[in-house]
Design an enzyme around this catalytic site. Structure first.
Site, PDB file in Angstrom:
ATOM      1  N   LYS A 114       0.827  -1.218   0.000  1.00  0.00           N
ATOM      2  CA  LYS A 114       0.000   0.000   0.000  1.00  0.00           C
ATOM      3  C   LYS A 114       0.852   1.254   0.000  1.00  0.00           C
ATOM      4  O   LYS A 114       0.482   2.258  -0.605  1.00  0.00           O
ATOM      5  CB  LYS A 114      -0.946   0.006   1.211  1.00  0.00           C
ATOM      6  CG  LYS A 114      -2.100  -0.966   1.063  1.00  0.00           C
ATOM      7  CD  LYS A 114      -3.178  -0.707   2.107  1.00  0.00           C
ATOM      8  CE  LYS A 114      -4.338  -1.667   1.930  1.00  0.00           C
ATOM      9  NZ  LYS A 114      -5.357  -1.534   2.969  1.00  0.00           N
ATOM     10  N   LYS A 196      -5.286 -10.476  -5.975  1.00  0.00           N
ATOM     11  CA  LYS A 196      -6.508 -10.542  -5.167  1.00  0.00           C
ATOM     12  C   LYS A 196      -7.590  -9.606  -5.733  1.00  0.00           C
ATOM     13  O   LYS A 196      -7.267  -8.525  -6.209  1.00  0.00           O
ATOM     14  CB  LYS A 196      -6.132 -10.098  -3.747  1.00  0.00           C
ATOM     15  CG  LYS A 196      -7.170 -10.322  -2.704  1.00  0.00           C
ATOM     16  CD  LYS A 196      -6.809  -9.630  -1.393  1.00  0.00           C
ATOM     17  CE  LYS A 196      -6.997  -8.129  -1.460  1.00  0.00           C
ATOM     18  NZ  LYS A 196      -7.151  -7.428  -0.186  1.00  0.00           N
ATOM     19  N   LYS A 199     -11.197  -3.915  -3.525  1.00  0.00           N
ATOM     20  CA  LYS A 199     -12.072  -2.743  -3.602  1.00  0.00           C
ATOM     21  C   LYS A 199     -11.358  -1.593  -4.293  1.00  0.00           C
ATOM     22  O   LYS A 199     -11.983  -0.718  -4.864  1.00  0.00           O
ATOM     23  CB  LYS A 199     -12.394  -2.202  -2.192  1.00  0.00           C
ATOM     24  CG  LYS A 199     -13.069  -3.137  -1.239  1.00  0.00           C
ATOM     25  CD  LYS A 199     -13.536  -2.337  -0.006  1.00  0.00           C
ATOM     26  CE  LYS A 199     -13.173  -2.802   1.305  1.00  0.00           C
ATOM     27  NZ  LYS A 199     -12.653  -3.432   2.186  1.00  0.00           N
TER      28      LYS A 199
HETATM   29  P1  TYM Z   1     -10.630  -5.432   4.372  1.00  0.00           P
HETATM   30  O1  TYM Z   1     -11.642  -4.375   4.556  1.00  0.00           O
HETATM   31  O2  TYM Z   1      -9.562  -5.217   3.380  1.00  0.00           O
HETATM   32  O3  TYM Z   1     -11.347  -6.800   4.025  1.00  0.00           O
HETATM   33  C1  TYM Z   1     -12.387  -7.295   4.863  1.00  0.00           C
HETATM   34  C2  TYM Z   1     -12.298  -8.788   4.971  1.00  0.00           C
HETATM   35  O4  TYM Z   1     -12.485  -9.369   3.673  1.00  0.00           O
HETATM   36  C3  TYM Z   1     -11.402 -10.214   3.368  1.00  0.00           C
HETATM   37  N1  TYM Z   1     -11.145 -10.074   1.910  1.00  0.00           N
HETATM   38  C4  TYM Z   1     -11.112 -11.087   1.052  1.00  0.00           C
HETATM   39  N2  TYM Z   1     -11.315 -12.409   1.225  1.00  0.00           N
HETATM   40  C5  TYM Z   1     -11.221 -13.197   0.122  1.00  0.00           C
HETATM   41  N3  TYM Z   1     -10.926 -12.733  -1.110  1.00  0.00           N
HETATM   42  C6  TYM Z   1     -10.724 -11.418  -1.332  1.00  0.00           C
HETATM   43  N4  TYM Z   1     -10.438 -10.970  -2.544  1.00  0.00           N
HETATM   44  C7  TYM Z   1     -10.818 -10.528  -0.213  1.00  0.00           C
HETATM   45  N5  TYM Z   1     -10.700  -9.182  -0.072  1.00  0.00           N
HETATM   46  C8  TYM Z   1     -10.894  -8.922   1.234  1.00  0.00           C
HETATM   47  C9  TYM Z   1     -10.235  -9.708   4.206  1.00  0.00           C
HETATM   48  O5  TYM Z   1      -9.268 -10.701   4.421  1.00  0.00           O
HETATM   49  C10 TYM Z   1     -10.944  -9.307   5.475  1.00  0.00           C
HETATM   50  O6  TYM Z   1     -11.156 -10.415   6.325  1.00  0.00           O
HETATM   51  N6  TYM Z   1      -7.735  -4.736   8.383  1.00  0.00           N
HETATM   52  C11 TYM Z   1      -8.930  -5.380   7.897  1.00  0.00           C
HETATM   53  C12 TYM Z   1     -10.162  -4.964   8.662  1.00  0.00           C
HETATM   54  C13 TYM Z   1     -10.010  -5.086  10.126  1.00  0.00           C
HETATM   55  C14 TYM Z   1     -10.125  -6.275  10.897  1.00  0.00           C
HETATM   56  C15 TYM Z   1      -9.890  -5.865  12.245  1.00  0.00           C
HETATM   57  C16 TYM Z   1     -10.395  -7.598  10.596  1.00  0.00           C
HETATM   58  C17 TYM Z   1      -9.736  -4.055  10.961  1.00  0.00           C
HETATM   59  N7  TYM Z   1      -9.673  -4.528  12.233  1.00  0.00           N
HETATM   60  C18 TYM Z   1      -9.913  -6.785  13.289  1.00  0.00           C
HETATM   61  C19 TYM Z   1     -10.415  -8.511  11.656  1.00  0.00           C
HETATM   62  C20 TYM Z   1     -10.187  -8.095  12.970  1.00  0.00           C
HETATM   63  C21 TYM Z   1      -9.106  -5.015   6.424  1.00  0.00           C
HETATM   64  O7  TYM Z   1      -8.592  -4.054   5.947  1.00  0.00           O
HETATM   65  O8  TYM Z   1      -9.977  -5.832   5.773  1.00  0.00           O
END
Ligand code: TYM
Length: 331
Positions: A114, A196, A199
């Site tokens: 990032k 991957k 978004k």
């Molecule tokens: P984020 O918002 O990027 O993604 C949310 C969740 O979706 C999963 N994910 C995917 N799984 C499969 N294939 C994909 N292409 C894909 N894109 C996203 C991510 O692995 C995630 O589980 N830092 C985290 C959010 C967060 C969090 C936390 C999660 C903040 N605090 C505490 C768990 C516990 C994030 O940016 O996820």
């Protein structure tokens, strides 16, 4: 009480990668683990690690709240809240930063990826982001954290920090376990199936968003990159495009890769993609209908108020105990 914690960033429109890798899993778990409490949140503090326009962020927070419930999270089972409305998350992040090292944060692959993309400078928040995430989890002494594959490294860091604090002050945090779905933990881009689905990908054709209309869903699947072999066989390394589509098929229908290969034995991409387009559409249609009812509803506001109240009580107590453990303030 055993707890499950997870969150999603309101940084863009939710796509089927996030849905299959995390949201759908939360819904399954709430039924499978009736003795666990769930704390699921909208990770808005995480979203500002890369600058966001104010109106856009507000809108995405509300949309994500509606999406969570529309996807089937049961507000009676799950405390759904907005991360920034529980200030203990920011406080815990700071306390954990004082128990983390620059070197371990520098090793985070998501930070490396990032930070390379930031044209206007990299914020300190982006660097320290994994300590905020560790705080989200450790505040609630979560036993399990359902996430997609890309968050595994952040979970490992969370475990290291928890163990470090426990060794230094005596047992204080529960050391959490990641829960990563067997199928669907890493849904790939439809146009570039070795990356991957994301978004933030500038190519809109790389993903299907949860709120996409039927014609777009089907168009995206039809134009998804495959190869010239034309057979429906799973082989992640050699054939990432068709394997990704088989994974999407499998995670929605619950059919194994082998069952899917058998169904399409002797058939080609055209038929497979037509069926998959319909399967994805049928999965998303009820979510979209419920989403539209919820978006500006009083029901949603009440769910978020309630979630905030319940989360705040636990989080506040944990912060106060941690301050005390460290020797901050007065006893
Ligand atoms: P984020 O918002 O990027 O993604 C949310 C969740 O979706 C999963 N994910 C995917 N799984 C499969 N294939 C994909 N292409 C894909 N894109 C996203 C991510 O692995 C995630 O589980 N830092 C985290 C959010 C967060 C969090 C936390 C999660 C903040 N605090 C505490 C768990 C516990 C994030 O940016 O996820």
């Amino acid at each position: 009480m055993k707890r499950i914690v997870s969150g999603i960033q309101p940084t863009g429109s939710i796509n089927i990668g996030t849905y299959l890798g995390s949201l759908k899993n939360f819904v399954k778990l709430q039924d499978q683990l009736p003795d666990h409490e769930f704390y699921i949140f909208i990770a808005d503090l995480h979203a500002i690690t890369v600058p966001k326009e104010k109106q856009f962020l507000r809108q995405k927070i509300k949309e994500l709240a509606a999406i969570y419930i529309a996807c089937g999270l049961d507000p009676k089972r799950v405390n759904l809240f907005i991360q920034s409305e529980v200030p203990a998350h920011s406080q815990m992040a700071y306390l954990l930063q004082c128990h983390s090292y620059m070197g371990e944060l520098e090793r985070m692959t998501q930070f490396k990826d990032k930070s390379k993309k930031q044209e206007k400078g990299v914020t300190v928040g982006l660097f320290s982001y994994p300590t905020l995430m560790a705080g989200d989890i450790l505040l609630y002494d979560a036993e399990y954290v359902p996430v997609g594959q890309d968050q595994k490294q952040h979970l490992e860091l969370t475990r290291d920090i928890a163990n470090r604090v426990n060794n230094r002050y005596g047992d204080f945090f529960t050391v959490p376990e990641p829960l990563i779905a067997e199928v669907g933990a890493k849904i790939m881009s439809l146009t570039e199936p070795t990356s991957k689905m994301s978004k933030s990908d500038t190519n809109i054709k790389s993903r299907i968003e949860l709120l996409d209309p039927e014609n777009i869903i089907k168009k995206r699947i039809n134009s998804a990159m495959t190869d010239s072999l034309g057979t429906i066989k799973f082989d992640q390394e050699a054939r990432p495009g068709i394997s990704n589509l088989i994974t999407i098929y499998s995670s929605i229908t619950g059919k194994t890769y082998e069952e899917i290969e058998n169904i399409y034995d002797g058939k080609g991409y055209k038929e497979f993609k037509e069926d998959l387009g319909e399967i994805v559409y049928q999965e998303l249609k009820p979510i979209q209908d419920r989403y539209n009812e919820l978006l500006n509803s009083k029901e949603l506001t009440e769910i978020l108020d309630n979630g905030r109240e319940n989360a705040s009580k636990i989080a506040y107590k944990k912060i106060m105990k941690f301050n005390n453990k460290i020797g901050l303030g007065r006893k």
